[in-house]
Design a protein around this motif. Structure first.
Motif, short mmCIF file in Angstrom:
data_model
loop_
_atom_site.label_atom_id
_atom_site.label_comp_id
_atom_site.label_asym_id
_atom_site.label_seq_id
_atom_site.Cartn_x
_atom_site.Cartn_y
_atom_site.Cartn_z
N ARG A 3 32.07 42.34 -0.95
CA ARG A 3 32.17 41.48 -1.03
C ARG A 3 31.49 40.25 -2.52
O ARG A 3 32.27 38.89 -2.67
N ALA A 4 31.73 41.50 -2.97
CA ALA A 4 31.01 40.55 -4.32
C ALA A 4 30.97 40.93 -5.87
O ALA A 4 31.14 42.66 -5.70
N THR A 5 31.67 40.73 -7.12
CA THR A 5 31.51 41.52 -8.92
C THR A 5 30.45 40.50 -9.31
O THR A 5 30.51 39.87 -9.41
N GLU A 6 29.67 41.25 -9.22
CA GLU A 6 28.17 41.01 -10.09
C GLU A 6 28.02 41.42 -11.84
O GLU A 6 28.14 42.95 -11.51
N LEU A 7 27.84 41.16 -12.72
CA LEU A 7 26.89 41.81 -14.06
C LEU A 7 25.37 42.43 -13.84
O LEU A 7 25.07 41.39 -13.03
N THR A 8 25.63 43.49 -14.54
CA THR A 8 24.81 44.19 -14.74
C THR A 8 23.48 43.59 -15.98
O THR A 8 24.13 42.69 -16.69
N GLU A 63 33.82 36.57 -16.50
CA GLU A 63 33.87 35.01 -16.40
C GLU A 63 34.41 34.72 -14.80
O GLU A 63 33.76 33.46 -14.71
N ARG A 64 35.11 34.94 -14.84
CA ARG A 64 35.54 34.90 -12.97
C ARG A 64 35.06 35.86 -11.99
O ARG A 64 34.93 35.09 -10.71
N LEU A 65 34.16 36.64 -12.35
CA LEU A 65 33.90 37.91 -11.72
C LEU A 65 34.45 38.21 -10.58
O LEU A 65 34.10 38.20 -8.85
N HIS A 66 35.92 38.33 -10.82
CA HIS A 66 37.34 38.84 -9.65
C HIS A 66 37.65 39.77 -10.26
O HIS A 66 38.61 39.09 -11.24
N PHE A 67 38.67 41.11 -9.72
CA PHE A 67 39.14 41.35 -10.65
C PHE A 67 40.35 41.53 -10.61
O PHE A 67 41.26 41.53 -11.36
N GLY A 68 41.14 41.14 -9.68
CA GLY A 68 42.38 40.40 -8.98
C GLY A 68 42.28 39.48 -9.64
O GLY A 68 43.98 38.80 -10.45
#
Length: 298
Positions: A55-60, A16-21
């Motif tokens: 630069r980014a986190t995306e869902l497969t 939901e956030r596309l950000h691990f931190g």
């Protein structure tokens, strides 16, 4: 293979956030712990769920499918926990959810009169959680405003009401008797465009790449009205919402060429609680009486 619900919750937080931190902060765990749990879930499922770059986190595609399936699964698990907890406490409670602007007191009082031993509670919901509260058993039945995702729900129409444009008092359209949705084509909408598809189809700002100001999207009615009054944009709401939240620095104008908002009762289609059906009948009967001119409930 048994899926670990804790890992699923961790996955949804990241998805939901596309950000691990930020997900780790929301979950109150360390980021390395979260990363290990996601890797363990990927190993169990034998798929890659995220593509991570600097630069980014995306869902497969597999991640997108898991997100779609995980949300209702987690909601069902939470609903099970709530119902078992109530049974263990012997709590005889019935909870009704309602959207802003809707008055549920007559039906709630009628159910209390029929069942004096029953504790009937009410929960205010929003566009974002009006169905979520049903799926996770925070409410037994909800007064909802369409459109909603009706999967897993039983839905009973209750009433409809006109929609109005809410404007700052100095707006160029303020004071008009009625307007058409095309009059709002150049305005900035302070709500999800999918909630007003008629505006979305003609909106000038949605046809200009990069011009949509996502940071000025709000969910609570009070927030929306504050920003309307400040001149940041406009909103489109059902008439009862504006009547309930009347204030001197905003005004509303009926929109004549869009369909009215539909209000329904909704509940989990798997529930067999007879109080749900009883309340639905009471609410529908009382709504029918209130719509007959000259008649009042005694």
């Amino acid at each position: 293979m048994d899926v670990d619900l804790r890992k699923l919750r961790y996955f949804v937080a990241v998805a939901e956030r596309l950000h691990f931190g930020r997900a780790a902060e929301a979950l109150h765990i360390a980021q390395p712990v979260l990363s290990r749990q996601i890797r363990a879930l990927e190993e169990e499922l034998k798929v890659q769920l995220f593509v991570r770059t600097r630069r980014a986190t995306e869902l497969t595609p597999a991640g997108e499918q898991l997100l779609a399936d995980a949300r209702p699964l987690l909601a069902s698990a939470e609903a099970l926990r709530r119902r078992v907890g109530r049974a263990a406490r012997g709590a005889d409670v019935f909870t009704v959810g309602f959207m802003p602007g809707l008055i549920v007191t007559p039906a709630v009082q009628a159910l209390r009169e029929r069942h004096p031993e029953l504790t009937v509670e009410v929960v205010r919901t929003t566009w974002n959680d009006q169905t979520e509260t049903i799926h996770d058993a925070r409410v037994d039945i909800g007064y909802v405003r369409l459109p909603i995702d009706q999967r897993g729900l039983r839905v009973r129409p209750l009433m409809s009401e006109p929609r109005v444009a809410v404007l700052p008092t100095g707006h160029r359209l303020a004071g008009k008797d009625v307007i058409g949705i095309a009059d709002l084509a150049d305005e900035h909408l302070l709500q999800d465009p999918y909630a007003v598809p008629e505006w979305r189809d003609i909106a000038t700002e949605l046809r200009r790449p990069g011009r949509r100001r996502a940071e000025l999207l709000f969910h609570a009615v009070e927030e929306k009205l504050e920003h309307v009054a400040a001149g940041h944009g406009v909103v489109v709401v059902p008439l009862s919402v504006m009547a309930f939240y009347t204030r001197p620095d905003v005004t509303y104008v009926p929109i004549t060429d869009i369909p009215p908002n539909q209000v329904c009762l909704a509940w989990d289609s798997t529930r067999r609680n007879p109080l749900i059906g009883e309340f639905a009948v009471l609410a529908a009967d009382l709504q029918s009486v209130s719509q007959v001119p000259g008649r009042q409930r005694r």
